[in-house]
Design a protein around this motif. Sequence first.
Motif, short mmCIF file in Angstrom:
data_model
loop_
_atom_site.label_atom_id
_atom_site.label_comp_id
_atom_site.label_asym_id
_atom_site.label_seq_id
_atom_site.Cartn_x
_atom_site.Cartn_y
_atom_site.Cartn_z
N PHE A 284 32.26 48.57 50.24
CA PHE A 284 33.22 47.40 50.01
C PHE A 284 34.62 47.77 50.22
O PHE A 284 35.26 48.32 49.61
N GLU A 285 35.17 47.07 51.60
CA GLU A 285 36.65 47.23 51.67
C GLU A 285 37.08 45.88 52.18
O GLU A 285 36.52 45.20 52.37
N LYS B 85 36.27 41.54 46.94
CA LYS B 85 35.31 42.85 46.93
C LYS B 85 34.80 42.61 45.59
O LYS B 85 33.37 42.82 45.53
N ASP C 146 33.49 50.63 45.35
CA ASP C 146 34.49 49.61 45.44
C ASP C 146 35.76 50.25 45.78
O ASP C 146 36.47 50.99 45.13
N TYR D 288 30.83 46.97 54.43
CA TYR D 288 31.52 45.57 54.46
C TYR D 288 33.03 45.51 54.54
O TYR D 288 33.63 46.31 53.82
N TRP D 289 33.66 44.74 55.23
CA TRP D 289 34.94 44.47 55.62
C TRP D 289 35.22 43.07 54.95
O TRP D 289 34.68 42.16 55.81
N PHE D 290 35.95 42.81 53.89
CA PHE D 290 36.03 41.37 53.50
C PHE D 290 37.50 40.98 53.94
O PHE D 290 38.52 41.31 53.71
N CYS E 271 27.31 37.56 51.85
CA CYS E 271 27.14 39.13 51.69
C CYS E 271 25.85 39.47 51.13
O CYS E 271 25.17 40.33 51.54
#
Length: 304
Positions: free
Chosen positions: A83-84, A91, A142, A187-189, A260
């Motif tokens: 998670f980035e 995140k 994280d 994943y990029w938030f 997500c």
Amino acid sequence: MDNAQPPRRIADFDRMRAEIADSLDEELELQMDEESLELPAADAAAAGLERRRYFRELFRLQRELVRLQDWVQDQKLKVVVIFEGRDSAGKGGAIKRITQRLNPRVCRVVALPAPSERERSQWYFQRYVPHLPAGGEMVLFDRSWYNRAGVERVMGFCSPDEVEEFFRTVPDFERMLVRSGIILIKYWFSITDEEQEFRFNMRIHDPLKQWKLSPMDVESRRRWEDYTRAKEAMLERTHIPEAPWWVVEAVDKKKARLNCIAHLLAQIPYQDVAKPEVTLPPRVRHDDYVRHPVPADMYVPEIY
């Protein structure tokens, strides 16, 4: 004199109310169950109904996460989810909803602090390797080794040569993980400039969230464009077929969480795992057993 508030001020006030309601929802999620969602709600406001729909869908997805967990454990799968995203992108909130009802022995979160002096002298990926999963485990990072492409690069904690070496090395490192049998999902938030500013201001004025706002976070606001350039380079140079990036639109936090989780579930085909029926045996009783009283001064005072 016209006492009407400017439209922007009214909009900001409405956003703050929504943010406070969302914070309350985070606590309600720990207590509400599906039976309560089926109670009559004819007098519920539209916003309340939307929250009910969110909870209902969240609980449905969390049931599926439990099924996925059972499958991962049964099949001895090794899963890594990264998670980035920018500070305050959501995140942590997404991770909390994923792990909320899972077994921490199967699904664990890794959030490493800044590297020590010794770790800074090691091979860059070395401190992450001990946290990789064994068979039957899911590990959620994280933030991850992509710190080098983001905060370390922007804040000058590494040299341009070290950044370039990272970009040359990370595709091979991730391909090696995948070849070893690890399922790697990244994943990029993504949030807007305006949304991050709003969330930072909420943290500044909320005593329960001020701990989330570090001096590094404050500095990141000033360097928004530097982070944008770093993110673009990272996605371009590390988006590989074996471990592609997936971008989560995260301005709406609730939608981001649901999207997500639904996407994560779709990345790993899973089935129900047959389990033996559990029956509760009768308690064994002995005639000579006497339960001794607990001293009164050992009890926690019943204030409530």
